[in-house]
Design a protein around this motif. Sequence first.
Motif, PDB file in Angstrom:
ATOM      1  N   ASN A  63       0.695   4.121  -2.806  1.00  0.00           N
ATOM      2  CA  ASN A  63       0.888   5.814  -2.535  1.00  0.00           C
ATOM      3  C   ASN A  63       1.922   6.469  -2.987  1.00  0.00           C
ATOM      4  OD1 ASN A  63      -1.760   5.714  -1.219  1.00  0.00           O
ATOM      5  ND2 ASN A  63      -0.831   5.153   0.848  1.00  0.00           N
ATOM      6  N   ASP A  64       3.145   5.905  -3.022  1.00  0.00           N
ATOM      7  CA  ASP A  64       4.280   6.426  -3.382  1.00  0.00           C
ATOM      8  C   ASP A  64       4.216   6.837  -4.872  1.00  0.00           C
ATOM      9  OD1 ASP A  64       5.316   6.524  -0.748  1.00  0.00           O
ATOM     10  OD2 ASP A  64       6.803   5.029  -1.107  1.00  0.00           O
ATOM     11  N   GLU A 110       0.728  -1.094   0.208  1.00  0.00           N
ATOM     12  CA  GLU A 110      -0.025  -0.125  -0.135  1.00  0.00           C
ATOM     13  C   GLU A 110       0.817   1.372  -0.165  1.00  0.00           C
ATOM     14  OE1 GLU A 110      -3.536   0.135  -0.334  1.00  0.00           O
ATOM     15  OE2 GLU A 110      -3.204  -1.899  -0.628  1.00  0.00           O
ATOM     16  N   ARG A 111       1.887   1.236   0.733  1.00  0.00           N
ATOM     17  CA  ARG A 111       2.851   2.291   0.726  1.00  0.00           C
ATOM     18  C   ARG A 111       3.549   2.632  -0.636  1.00  0.00           C
ATOM     19  NH1 ARG A 111       5.224   0.583   5.475  1.00  0.00           N
ATOM     20  NH2 ARG A 111       6.751  -0.315   4.081  1.00  0.00           N
ATOM     21  N   LYS A 154       1.437   7.065  -6.610  1.00  0.00           N
ATOM     22  CA  LYS A 154       0.282   8.052  -7.276  1.00  0.00           C
ATOM     23  C   LYS A 154       1.054   9.458  -6.724  1.00  0.00           C
ATOM     24  CE  LYS A 154      -3.921   5.426  -5.855  1.00  0.00           C
ATOM     25  NZ  LYS A 154      -4.751   5.250  -4.978  1.00  0.00           N
ATOM     26  N   GLY A 155       1.547   9.517  -5.659  1.00  0.00           N
ATOM     27  CA  GLY A 155       2.374  10.909  -5.459  1.00  0.00           C
ATOM     28  C   GLY A 155       3.465  11.427  -6.382  1.00  0.00           C
TER      29      GLY A 155
END
Length: 92
Positions: free
Chosen positions: A71-72, A67-68, A74-75
């Motif tokens: 998110n990374d 999940e991290r 996407k960022g």
Amino acid sequence: MGKYFKEPSHKMTVKRKKDKITYNYDGNLEATLENSKKELEKKSESQERVFLLWQYQKAKKAHEAYERRINDLKGFIELAEKELKKRESAEE
């Protein structure tokens, strides 16, 4: 017991519904209590319990890392797209 009746199992079962827990037993309460105590001791001290905890923790860490990474990504994508737009407008 006859062939039409089953032997009591002397096991406790649980039914869970929303905020309600119902315990059921079949047969003699004292025998069911003793069997439940033995099962509790066996399950509390089993290697399977240790293994399941290890498996759970490993899976939890792997899921969190996954999940991290999402998110990374996407960022980074959001930032990279902004940077490209900024570069394109600077070239015009």
